[in-house]
Design a protein around this motif. Structure first.
Motif, PDB file in Angstrom:
ATOM      1  N   VAL A 283      97.321  17.402 112.417  1.00 32.41           N
ATOM      2  CA  VAL A 283      96.471  17.788 111.619  1.00 32.41           C
ATOM      3  C   VAL A 283      97.027  18.824 110.667  1.00 32.41           C
ATOM      4  O   VAL A 283      97.944  19.509 110.990  1.00 32.41           O
ATOM      5  CB  VAL A 283      95.489  18.592 112.568  1.00 32.41           C
ATOM      6  CG1 VAL A 283      94.420  19.314 111.754  1.00 32.41           C
ATOM      7  CG2 VAL A 283      94.610  17.672 113.518  1.00 32.41           C
ATOM      8  N   VAL A 284      96.572  18.994 109.476  1.00 37.73           N
ATOM      9  CA  VAL A 284      96.871  19.921 108.500  1.00 37.73           C
ATOM     10  C   VAL A 284      95.912  20.818 108.185  1.00 37.73           C
ATOM     11  O   VAL A 284      94.904  20.272 107.874  1.00 37.73           O
ATOM     12  CB  VAL A 284      97.661  19.289 107.278  1.00 37.73           C
ATOM     13  CG1 VAL A 284      97.906  20.433 106.149  1.00 37.73           C
ATOM     14  CG2 VAL A 284      98.664  18.561 107.554  1.00 37.73           C
ATOM     15  N   ALA A 285      96.132  22.124 108.304  1.00 35.96           N
ATOM     16  CA  ALA A 285      94.818  22.899 107.792  1.00 35.96           C
ATOM     17  C   ALA A 285      95.356  24.037 106.759  1.00 35.96           C
ATOM     18  O   ALA A 285      96.156  24.841 106.920  1.00 35.96           O
ATOM     19  CB  ALA A 285      94.324  23.813 108.944  1.00 35.96           C
ATOM     20  N   VAL A 286      94.736  23.710 105.590  1.00 36.48           N
ATOM     21  CA  VAL A 286      94.967  24.822 104.516  1.00 36.48           C
ATOM     22  C   VAL A 286      93.671  25.642 104.282  1.00 36.48           C
ATOM     23  O   VAL A 286      92.802  25.264 103.919  1.00 36.48           O
ATOM     24  CB  VAL A 286      95.222  23.906 103.084  1.00 36.48           C
ATOM     25  CG1 VAL A 286      95.727  25.153 102.169  1.00 36.48           C
ATOM     26  CG2 VAL A 286      96.300  22.954 103.373  1.00 36.48           C
ATOM     27  N   ILE A 287      93.923  27.166 104.580  1.00 31.42           N
ATOM     28  CA  ILE A 287      92.879  27.900 104.750  1.00 31.42           C
ATOM     29  C   ILE A 287      92.738  28.975 103.645  1.00 31.42           C
ATOM     30  O   ILE A 287      93.907  29.392 103.273  1.00 31.42           O
ATOM     31  CB  ILE A 287      92.936  28.509 106.052  1.00 31.42           C
ATOM     32  CG1 ILE A 287      91.382  29.142 106.307  1.00 31.42           C
ATOM     33  CG2 ILE A 287      93.959  29.219 106.638  1.00 31.42           C
ATOM     34  CD1 ILE A 287      91.343  29.480 107.802  1.00 31.42           C
ATOM     35  N   ASP A 288      91.620  29.420 103.329  1.00 33.52           N
ATOM     36  CA  ASP A 288      91.639  30.931 102.546  1.00 33.52           C
ATOM     37  C   ASP A 288      90.300  31.426 103.361  1.00 33.52           C
ATOM     38  O   ASP A 288      89.743  30.718 104.266  1.00 33.52           O
ATOM     39  CB  ASP A 288      91.449  30.451 100.889  1.00 33.52           C
ATOM     40  CG  ASP A 288      90.075  29.980 100.597  1.00 33.52           C
ATOM     41  OD1 ASP A 288      89.225  29.501 101.507  1.00 33.52           O
ATOM     42  OD2 ASP A 288      90.255  29.315  99.689  1.00 33.52           O
ATOM     43  N   ARG A 289      89.947  32.473 102.736  1.00 40.94           N
ATOM     44  CA  ARG A 289      88.755  33.341 103.323  1.00 40.94           C
ATOM     45  C   ARG A 289      87.457  32.596 103.283  1.00 40.94           C
ATOM     46  O   ARG A 289      86.381  32.953 103.710  1.00 40.94           O
ATOM     47  CB  ARG A 289      88.459  34.513 102.762  1.00 40.94           C
ATOM     48  CG  ARG A 289      90.070  35.523 102.863  1.00 40.94           C
ATOM     49  CD  ARG A 289      89.797  36.791 101.784  1.00 40.94           C
ATOM     50  NE  ARG A 289      88.698  37.752 102.642  1.00 40.94           N
ATOM     51  CZ  ARG A 289      88.932  38.475 103.603  1.00 40.94           C
ATOM     52  NH1 ARG A 289      90.492  38.536 104.172  1.00 40.94           N
ATOM     53  NH2 ARG A 289      88.172  39.394 103.956  1.00 40.94           N
ATOM     54  N   THR A 290      87.447  31.471 102.414  1.00 38.71           N
ATOM     55  CA  THR A 290      85.994  30.768 102.257  1.00 38.71           C
ATOM     56  C   THR A 290      85.906  29.587 103.177  1.00 38.71           C
ATOM     57  O   THR A 290      84.779  28.919 103.222  1.00 38.71           O
ATOM     58  CB  THR A 290      85.769  30.591 100.770  1.00 38.71           C
ATOM     59  OG1 THR A 290      86.498  29.562 100.363  1.00 38.71           O
ATOM     60  CG2 THR A 290      85.832  31.837 100.024  1.00 38.71           C
ATOM     61  N   GLY A 291      87.204  29.326 103.440  1.00 35.40           N
ATOM     62  CA  GLY A 291      86.906  27.747 104.377  1.00 35.40           C
ATOM     63  C   GLY A 291      88.128  27.056 104.235  1.00 35.40           C
ATOM     64  O   GLY A 291      89.360  27.766 104.384  1.00 35.40           O
ATOM     65  N   ALA A 292      88.541  25.975 104.490  1.00 30.95           N
ATOM     66  CA  ALA A 292      89.798  25.172 104.637  1.00 30.95           C
ATOM     67  C   ALA A 292      89.651  23.607 104.051  1.00 30.95           C
ATOM     68  O   ALA A 292      88.633  23.034 104.216  1.00 30.95           O
ATOM     69  CB  ALA A 292      90.134  25.297 106.081  1.00 30.95           C
TER      70      ALA A 292
END
Length: 363
Positions: free
Chosen positions: A120-129
């Motif tokens: 699984v790859v998760a690229v996240i910021d403060r609003t979602g991913a």
């Protein structure tokens, strides 16, 4: 049809064609180059005496399906009028392989499968991913978007500043928790071996703290990757591939470290060399079959109607009641015997007597 299913159905009443060739479609004349490479495969199969019905089935599979995009390889296994396996490979094979034999040649596919790490790859910021899950049945991509109201901190002072700041932090926390639930679910759904975390540093750390323990155990942080437009997507994909390759190599090395440790232990659960390997396979006592294809090379074995038993000569099989004995390639017969008895196959260029060794299930 996957490899274990194929191994379970193998008999020796016919012949198999096993083909691995460069199907890259990355030049202006790619279609013509693929046609020429495929014609060379067909010529080789015809020269080896492949039945016309099998040639026709393979030719239809190659010419009627859409071509690969970019650099790629193609793996096909066929028998009779049926193409049993037809898979795209992420890279062309080192050289063209076109075999006609009583057994399919599966080692290149086994090596390919070893590189396909459920992840699984998760690229996240403060609003979602942005999330990507890759399992045995393909890839799933999705985006988890939190509520965008009050996601940016504002400048100012006094009570007003504190109040807005507090709401921002609370919304960010809720967003991270929402993403963490989805990431944890995907890890379980695809039985992931690796979780790659990327994106904003603070959000990434918060996500790591919020995901389930099972996901945290397999998490690896990437130094590239973000959700903003204009990011270097190619560099990020290279880093993901490097992380997955390192995981594969770590697993492979762990198998061999365990193998050597067991060899050096009294009554250890390991054996090496062709005769010891055959004894263990015939007894269905193999957990891992370790193979060095270059050392195993063109060795041959004797086989009856089923994947096991195997022997280095006909006489033991005749004495065991086998009416028909075939001469088969060891690099075809050994992996199939392992798969048919529930063992895993690990390939390596590590030195092994006769090119083979085993980790045993029991002494």
């Amino acid at each position: 049809m996957r490899l274990k299913d194929l191994a379970d159905q193998i008999g020796h009443s016919g012949q198999f064609a096993s083909i691995y060739f460069d199907s890259s479609h990355d030049t202006a004349d790619a279609a013509r180059q693929i046609e020429l490479r495929w014609r060379a495969v067909v010529d080789q199969l015809e020269g080896a005496g492949l039945a016309q019905q099998t040639l026709t089935a393979l030719d239809n599979a190659v010419t009627e399906n859409p071509p690969s995009q970019g650099r790629a390889g193609r793996a096909l296994v066929a028998a009779g009028s049926t193409v049993l396996i037809d898979e795209q490979l992420p890279e062309p094979p080192p050289g063209r392989i076109a075999r006609v034999s009583p057994l399919p040649y599966l080692l290149p596919l086994i090596e390919h499968d070893a590189q396909q790490v459920p992840h699984v790859v998760a690229v996240i910021d403060r609003t979602g991913a942005d999330l990507r899950a890759v399992g045995q049945h393909g890839m799933n991509q999705e985006s988890v978007q939190g509520t965008e109201h009050h996601v940016h901190k504002v400048r100012g002072g006094g009570w007003s500043h504190w109040s807005i700041q507090n709401r921002v932090e609370e919304k960010s926390r809720q967003n991270v928790e929402e993403v963490a639930r989805e990431v944890s679910r995907l890890v379980d759904d695809v039985d992931a071996q690796v979780l790659v975390l990327a994106g904003e540093v603070q959000a990434r750390k918060a996500l790591y703290d919020a995901i389930a323990p099972r996901a945290r155990e397999i998490a690896v942080e990437a130094s590239t990757g973000n959700r903003a437009e204009g990011g270097d997507a190619e560099a990020f994909e290279h880093e993901v591939r490097r992380i997955l390759d390192e995981h594969v190599e770590k697993q492979r090395q762990a198998s061999f470290d365990r193998f050597h440790a067991e060899l050096n232990r009294d009554n250890g659960l390991a054996a090496q060399g062709l005769n010891e390997t055959l004894s263990a396979l015939n007894a269905a006592n193999v957990e891992y079959l370790l193979v060095n294809p270059q050392v195993l090379a063109d060795r041959t074995l004797c086989s009856g109607a089923q994947p096991t038993p195997l022997a280095t000569a006909e006489q033991p099989l005749r004495a065991a009641g086998e009416e028909t004995v075939h001469t088969v390639r060891a690099d075809e017969a050994l992996p199939i015997a392992a798969l048919a008895t529930g063992a895993k196959v690990v390939t390596s260029d590590e030195a092994l007597p006769d090119g083979v060794g085993v980790l045993l299930r029991h002494t």
